[in-house]
Design an enzyme around this catalytic site. Structure first.
Site, PDB file in Angstrom:
ATOM      1  N   ASN A 181       1.295  -0.876   0.001  1.00 41.42           N
ATOM      2  CA  ASN A 181      -0.088  -0.163  -0.065  1.00 41.42           C
ATOM      3  C   ASN A 181       0.917   1.430  -0.202  1.00 41.42           C
ATOM      4  OD1 ASN A 181       0.422   0.959   2.702  1.00 41.42           O
ATOM      5  ND2 ASN A 181      -0.359  -1.487   3.031  1.00 41.42           N
TER       6      ASN A 181
ATOM      7  N   ASP B 264      -4.130  -6.057   4.755  1.00 44.53           N
ATOM      8  CA  ASP B 264      -5.119  -6.838   5.261  1.00 44.53           C
ATOM      9  C   ASP B 264      -5.102  -8.613   4.873  1.00 44.53           C
ATOM     10  OD1 ASP B 264      -6.612  -5.324   6.773  1.00 44.53           O
ATOM     11  OD2 ASP B 264      -7.351  -4.349   5.323  1.00 44.53           O
TER      12      ASP B 264
ATOM     13  N   LYS C 217       8.889 -16.606 -11.565  1.00 43.69           N
ATOM     14  CA  LYS C 217       7.807 -15.799 -11.269  1.00 43.69           C
ATOM     15  C   LYS C 217       6.588 -15.398 -12.851  1.00 43.69           C
ATOM     16  CE  LYS C 217       8.686 -11.180 -13.586  1.00 43.69           C
ATOM     17  NZ  LYS C 217       9.518 -10.156 -14.726  1.00 43.69           N
TER      18      LYS C 217
ATOM     19  N   PHE D 113      -4.254   3.643  14.757  1.00 43.18           N
ATOM     20  CA  PHE D 113      -4.770   4.093  13.796  1.00 43.18           C
ATOM     21  C   PHE D 113      -5.877   3.877  13.052  1.00 43.18           C
ATOM     22  CE2 PHE D 113      -1.927   8.013  12.548  1.00 43.18           C
ATOM     23  CZ  PHE D 113      -1.406   8.014  14.298  1.00 43.18           C
TER      24      PHE D 113
ATOM     25  N   LYS E 298     -13.477   0.637  14.908  1.00 48.15           N
ATOM     26  CA  LYS E 298     -12.679  -0.036  15.179  1.00 48.15           C
ATOM     27  C   LYS E 298     -12.037  -0.197  17.226  1.00 48.15           C
ATOM     28  CE  LYS E 298     -10.639   0.409  10.821  1.00 48.15           C
ATOM     29  NZ  LYS E 298      -9.917   0.804  10.101  1.00 48.15           N
TER      30      LYS E 298
ATOM     31  N   LYS F  83     -11.718  -3.801  18.273  1.00 50.74           N
ATOM     32  CA  LYS F  83     -10.004  -4.143  19.015  1.00 50.74           C
ATOM     33  C   LYS F  83      -9.770  -3.868  20.042  1.00 50.74           C
ATOM     34  CE  LYS F  83      -8.637  -2.910  14.107  1.00 50.74           C
ATOM     35  NZ  LYS F  83      -7.664  -3.659  12.575  1.00 50.74           N
TER      36      LYS F  83
END
Ligand code: PMT
Length: 412
Positions: A220, A289, A299, A335, A349, A353
């Site tokens: 990301n 995730d 490859k 975060f 969250k 969590k």
């Protein structure tokens, strides 16, 4: 409901600080001219004190032009007499940094010599003194110098280790003056009020990479800037800091123990082996995730027009921490990167969590969240919601710490 916290933090800045820079006779003196210029630009008041041999490498005019203040060189000069004394000089200052510090100056400090303005000023000081040795590798490694360095440490002076590298004399080894971005962190630490002293802080930062063949991975946009800023701010405020980071192009922060990882599983393993020693855990990393169900050893060829990769979930590190941390002894902060319904998603969250606090950033804004140097955080805890102003990531990190300290969220 949203309310605003004004950006009052001055914790990690040079603004208004009075710093004595002691320059001694080494070729590295030219580097310190740049440091003085930066300090002056950051609104510190810099008094440069030069030894006689320092003047052979750089002129006092260089330093006075850069600091905008007179440079002090002589204890008994008629010109300097009466305006400022060694006692007054250290009494009015917040910190002294000796850079570069030669073997000769370190030896004189070891034995409490007071035979020039710099050594006298240091002997008369009851403010923090930082020493940045810079010399030839053989001089640095000589047992006499090493013994002197150990003694000055016992006198309460902080010694910043020199770097390894090519030297002006042609030798290679340890003895180079470190770069300003390293030294400035130690200086800011000495200037801060140390409100995180005694805290063991664990921060995660950056992306994770999930490989699916030898050339490719899923990841990301996280640059690591936000997590690194949180770690830097904690170090400056006196904490012992461990940073678990995914791959980034950032320089490792000075004074921080860094554990580099690549995948979410590696981050999970590192965090699980560290968290029990931590009083504060802040998870600013953008953990992938999902990972590929298969890791191809060869490859993948692009023979087919389409490629299907089966993804399976990665462990949720924060959720695992939420189940294991002791809320009486540990502060767990998450975060959340959200593009809409910030408060609703953040609160979800926070509960799911089992967190004490969550910092939500709006990744739909071009100036917040991933990659950029600035951020706007919305802090949600069990008492309410606080929107911080849009600011640089280092200031946002300081504001997050301010919030934690002011609201007495620390457990030790
Ligand atoms: O690195 P920068 O370029 O500076 O960008 C900063 C940032 C946008 C990455 C950072 O400010 C941020 O928001 N980090 C969290 C991003 C994220 O993964 O959000 P999330 O809503 O998907 O996850 C919520 C929390 O769970 C996060 O604390 C995350 O670290 C944690 N998590 C998520 C998934 C997972 N498998 N394990 C986790 O621990």
């Amino acid at each position: 409901m949203l309310f605003f916290l004004l950006p009052k933090t001055m914790h990690t800045s040079f603004v208004g600080k009075r710093i004595i820079v002691g320059v001694t006779g080494s070729i590295a003196a030219f580097k310190v001219a740049g440091w003085v210029s930066t300090l002056a630009q950051e609104e510190a008041e810099v008094d440069v004190v030069m030894t006689e041999s320092a003047k052979r490498f750089v002129t006092s005019l260089t330093f006075s032009s850069l600091s905008g203040r007179r440079v002090l060189t002589n204890m008994f000069s008629a010109e300097e007499e009466g305006t400022i004394s060694h006692i007054g000089l250290s009494r009015e200052a917040d910190c002294i940094i000796v850079a570069p510090a030669t073997a000769q100056t370190i030896a004189r400090l070891t034995y409490g010599f007071a035979d020039d303005l710099l050594t006298t000023t240091i002997l008369a000081a009851d403010i923090p003194v930082l020493i940045c040795p810079a010399m030839n590798v053989k001089m640095y490694e000589h047992p006499a110098t090493q013994k002197n360095i150990e003694i000055v440490k016992t006198l309460g002076y902080k010694v910043i280790e020199p770097e390894c590298g090519n030297m002006a004399c042609g030798d290679y080894g340890k003895g180079r003056l470190p770069d300003w971005h390293q030294v400035s962190e130690y200086l800011l630490k000495e200037l801060s009020d140390g409100d995180l002293k005694g805290q063991n802080v664990l921060v995660t930062a950056g992306p994770t990479r999930e490989r699916y063949d030898p050339a490719r991975f899923i990841s990301n946009r996280s640059s690591g800037k936000m997590g690194f800023a949180i770690a830097r701010a904690a170090f400056r405020r006196g904490a012992e800091v461990t940073l678990v980071t995914g791959p980034t192009s950032l320089d490792w922060p000075a004074g921080v123990r860094v554990i580099p990882v690549v995948s979410a599983q590696q981050m999970y393993d590192a965090v699980m082996s560290e968290f029990s020693n931590s009083s504060v855990i802040i998870k600013a990393a953008a953990v992938s995730d999902f990972k590929s169900a298969e890791h191809h050893l060869e490859k993948i060829k692009k023979d087919d027009a389409t490629l299907t990769i089966k993804l399976v979930p990665n462990p949720d590190i924060l959720q695992a921490l939420g189940a294991r941390c002791d809320p009486k002894k540990q502060l767990l902060v998450g975060f959340a990167a959200e593009s809409s319904d910030l408060e609703k998603q953040g609160r979800k969250k926070l509960e799911k969590k089992n967190l004490a606090l969550i910092a939500v950033n709006n990744i739909a804004s071009a100036q917040s969240g991933f990659e950029v140097d600035s951020n706007q955080l919305v802090l949600i805890d069990h008492n309410g919601v606080t929107e911080l102003p849009h600011t640089s990531k280092i200031k946002a990190a300081d504001m997050l710490w301010d919030y934690i300290v002011k609201n007495k969220l620390l457990k030790t």
